[in-house]
Design a protein around this motif. Structure first.
Motif, mmCIF file in Angstrom:
data_model
loop_
_atom_site.group_PDB
_atom_site.id
_atom_site.type_symbol
_atom_site.label_atom_id
_atom_site.label_comp_id
_atom_site.label_asym_id
_atom_site.label_seq_id
_atom_site.Cartn_x
_atom_site.Cartn_y
_atom_site.Cartn_z
ATOM 1 N N SER A 85 0.860 -1.179 0.000
ATOM 2 C CA SER A 85 0.000 0.000 0.000
ATOM 3 C C SER A 85 0.896 1.229 0.000
ATOM 4 N N ARG A 86 0.733 2.094 -0.998
ATOM 5 C CA ARG A 86 1.582 3.287 -1.061
ATOM 6 C C ARG A 86 1.087 4.331 -0.052
ATOM 7 N N GLN A 87 1.965 4.746 0.857
ATOM 8 C CA GLN A 87 1.639 5.765 1.863
ATOM 9 C C GLN A 87 2.853 6.686 1.999
ATOM 10 N N HIS A 88 2.675 7.822 2.686
ATOM 11 C CA HIS A 88 3.786 8.770 2.815
ATOM 12 C C HIS A 88 3.962 9.195 4.275
ATOM 13 N N SER A 89 5.177 9.654 4.586
ATOM 14 C CA SER A 89 5.372 10.327 5.880
ATOM 15 C C SER A 89 5.923 11.730 5.627
ATOM 16 N N ILE A 90 5.442 12.660 6.449
ATOM 17 C CA ILE A 90 5.926 14.047 6.423
ATOM 18 C C ILE A 90 6.210 14.446 7.875
ATOM 19 N N ARG A 91 6.803 15.599 8.066
ATOM 20 C CA ARG A 91 6.959 16.136 9.427
ATOM 21 C C ARG A 91 5.955 17.264 9.590
ATOM 22 N N ARG A 92 5.102 17.183 10.601
ATOM 23 C CA ARG A 92 4.049 18.186 10.757
ATOM 24 C C ARG A 92 4.614 19.584 10.964
ATOM 25 N N TRP A 93 5.758 19.650 11.579
ATOM 26 C CA TRP A 93 6.435 20.934 11.804
ATOM 27 C C TRP A 93 6.579 21.682 10.470
ATOM 28 N N GLU A 94 6.936 20.924 9.429
ATOM 29 C CA GLU A 94 7.133 21.533 8.108
ATOM 30 C C GLU A 94 5.831 21.604 7.317
ATOM 31 N N PHE A 95 5.084 20.506 7.357
ATOM 32 C CA PHE A 95 3.901 20.344 6.510
ATOM 33 C C PHE A 95 2.842 21.415 6.806
ATOM 34 N N ASP A 96 2.545 21.599 8.094
ATOM 35 C CA ASP A 96 1.481 22.548 8.454
ATOM 36 C C ASP A 96 1.890 23.978 8.118
ATOM 37 N N ASP A 97 3.167 24.278 8.322
ATOM 38 C CA ASP A 97 3.658 25.621 7.995
ATOM 39 C C ASP A 97 3.582 25.849 6.487
ATOM 40 N N PHE A 98 3.971 24.829 5.727
ATOM 41 C CA PHE A 98 3.919 24.921 4.261
ATOM 42 C C PHE A 98 2.485 25.182 3.798
ATOM 43 N N LEU A 99 1.540 24.383 4.329
ATOM 44 C CA LEU A 99 0.141 24.530 3.884
ATOM 45 C C LEU A 99 -0.432 25.894 4.270
ATOM 46 N N LEU A 100 -0.065 26.339 5.465
ATOM 47 C CA LEU A 100 -0.608 27.630 5.915
ATOM 48 C C LEU A 100 -0.061 28.780 5.062
ATOM 49 N N ARG A 101 1.231 28.722 4.764
ATOM 50 C CA ARG A 101 1.807 29.761 3.889
ATOM 51 C C ARG A 101 1.193 29.694 2.502
ATOM 52 N N ARG A 102 1.051 28.458 2.011
ATOM 53 C CA ARG A 102 0.513 28.290 0.664
ATOM 54 C C ARG A 102 -0.913 28.825 0.545
ATOM 55 N N SER A 103 -1.637 28.823 1.656
ATOM 56 C CA SER A 103 -3.035 29.266 1.614
ATOM 57 C C SER A 103 -3.148 30.720 1.154
ATOM 58 N N GLY A 104 -2.103 31.497 1.383
ATOM 59 C CA GLY A 104 -2.142 32.903 0.988
ATOM 60 C C GLY A 104 -2.958 33.753 1.956
ATOM 61 N N ALA A 105 -3.476 33.144 3.008
ATOM 62 C CA ALA A 105 -4.308 33.889 3.955
ATOM 63 C C ALA A 105 -3.429 34.639 4.952
ATOM 64 N N GLU A 106 -3.943 35.748 5.423
ATOM 65 C CA GLU A 106 -3.248 36.462 6.500
ATOM 66 C C GLU A 106 -3.414 35.653 7.789
ATOM 67 N N VAL A 107 -2.341 35.538 8.538
ATOM 68 C CA VAL A 107 -2.378 34.769 9.786
ATOM 69 C C VAL A 107 -2.006 35.708 10.933
ATOM 70 N N VAL A 108 -2.811 35.692 11.981
ATOM 71 C CA VAL A 108 -2.504 36.499 13.165
ATOM 72 C C VAL A 108 -2.363 35.554 14.353
ATOM 73 N N GLN A 109 -1.283 35.704 15.099
ATOM 74 C CA GLN A 109 -1.121 34.870 16.300
ATOM 75 C C GLN A 109 -2.002 35.438 17.400
ATOM 76 N N HIS A 110 -2.984 34.662 17.804
ATOM 77 C CA HIS A 110 -3.958 35.151 18.782
ATOM 78 C C HIS A 110 -4.634 33.953 19.445
ATOM 79 N N VAL A 111 -4.705 33.947 20.742
ATOM 80 C CA VAL A 111 -5.418 32.875 21.461
ATOM 81 C C VAL A 111 -6.885 33.266 21.540
ATOM 82 N N VAL A 112 -7.735 32.532 20.844
ATOM 83 C CA VAL A 112 -9.163 32.861 20.846
ATOM 84 C C VAL A 112 -9.784 32.393 22.158
#
Ligand SMILES: Cc1cc2nc3c(=O)[nH]c(=O)nc-3n(C[C@H](O)[C@H](O)[C@H](O)COP(=O)(O)OP(=O)(O)OC[C@H]3O[C@@H](n4cnc5c(N)ncnc54)[C@H](O)[C@@H]3O)c2cc1C
Length: 327
Positions: A85-112
């Motif tokens: 079964s073909r599967q992949h591994s990534i590092r979340r440290w990198e993956f989530d940052d990549f996806l968030l940057r790629r989104s093009g959305a403005e990001v604000v650090q804020h605890v809701v």
């Protein structure tokens, strides 16, 4: 007060996917996350081909660590098989940052903390307001707590408890290993090597069933790391595992409430057989965005409840005559 069309709380895969699609449709969207990215996310980092496809991401185009497995090593007691079964591994440290940057959305650090509905708009901490609100803040998502908890109480029997650690390690075995129910663990343990010299090891179990035995999760962890050493998979490591709990897919009746939506772990969408949460988070993020943009329904029926249509569960049933987790 800052005013935008849509606010997404949480910049993990559920939130970033939703924000990415909203941005593509020209929606003025703001992502609020309590953490500064890149941030630590406890996760084995197993990602399915389907999740990458949903993200429109070819493995060759991903600019960070990605390792592809053509087979999985499945273990149950003394039995062991190599499952194709073909599967992949990534590092979340990198993956989530990549996806968030790629989104093009403005990001604000804020605890809701505080969310209220005022004149048809969602007001957050008296600092932000929006017509649409997406809760993608994981298990303790404040949008879930404020607007959905009463309708969708968490089902205690579907709570998964985990312990895991990711660390730099010159691994020798490039296969992904999964041990089911070893030493009586009501769940499974994993060894997931990563490209670039890291490895993630961990255990996950149904919290309700853990409480019935004498052993605590930490006891299973000790037995597991001894097993890793015996097999020569990880010989020496300074173990300081961290824990996190989340919910497998149960009866989730309400993921939309007016113009507020839930995605990913905030809704409790991880698969019932393998506790896979990245794929369902992405799928729900896509659907929430489509609902906001087109006014489309937000159905959960076509979001996977089993990983890869249950390929591991079926294999275990066929080859080992047993079933997995809550499936
Ligand atoms: C040990 C472990 C191993 C796992 N292994 C796998 C695996 O190998 N493959 C897989 O598919 N799934 C795995 N999962 C599940 C997977 O990690 C989750 O299901 C997935 O991350 C859910 O994504 P999400 O976007 O919903 O939430 P998250 O990725 O948790 O993102 C939520 C975000 O919300 C932010 N946030 C939270 N509260 C607030 C607040 N009050 N204000 C602002 N921001 C807030 C957080 O900082 C975080 O960035 C694992 C989980 C665990 C715990």
């Amino acid at each position: 007060m800052r005013r935008v069309e849509a606010i997404v709380v949480g910049g993990g895969p559920g939130g970033s996917t939703c924000a990415w699609k909203l941005r593509q449709a020209g929606v003025d969207v703001l992502v609020l996350d309590k953490a500064a990215f890149p941030r630590l996310k406890l996760c084995a980092g197993w990602v399915t081909p389907k999740a990458l496809q949903d993200l429109e991401l070819a493995p060759a185009d991903y600019p960070h660590s990605l390792l592809t497995f053509e087979t999985l090593r499945l273990h149950w007691g003394p039995l062991s098989i190599r499952h194709t079964s073909r599967q992949h591994s990534i590092r979340r440290w990198e993956f989530d940052d990549f996806l968030l940057r790629r989104s093009g959305a403005e990001v604000v650090q804020h605890v809701v903390r505080d969310i209220r509905l005022e004149n048809g708009e969602y007001v957050i901490d008296n600092a932000f307001r929006a017509n649409y609100l997406v809760g993608a803040g994981g298990t303790s998502c404040p949008v879930y707590r404020a607007l959905f908890r009463q309708q969708n109480p968490r089902e205690g029997n579907l709570q998964a408890a985990t312990l895991e650690q990711e660390f730099a390690y010159e691994w020798q075995d490039p296969e992904c290993h999964l041990w089911f129910f070893s030493d009586g663990l009501p769940g499974y343990a994993w060894y997931v090597p990563k490209a670039g010299g890291h490895v993630n090891v961990g255990i996950g179990a149904m919290a309700g069933r853990l409480g019935r035995g004498d052993r605590k999760l930490r006891d299973y962890w000790d037995l597991f790391t001894q097993r890793l050493a015996r097999r020569g998979l990880v010989r020496h490591a300074d173990y300081r595992p961290k824990g996190y709990s989340y919910y497998l897919r149960g009866r989730v009746d309400h993921v939309r409430n007016g113009n507020a939506f839930l995605a990913g772990d905030a809704a409790g969408l991880a698969t019932r057989d393998m506790c896979e949460g990245i794929g369902p988070a992405v799928q729900s993020g896509l659907r929430a965005a489509r609902s906001i943009v087109d006014g489309a329904d937000y159905p959960l029926e076509d979001i996977d409840t089993l990983s890869g249509s249950g390929f591991v569960s079926r294999t275990l049933e066929r080859r080992f005559a047993g079933s997995v987790l809550a499936a």
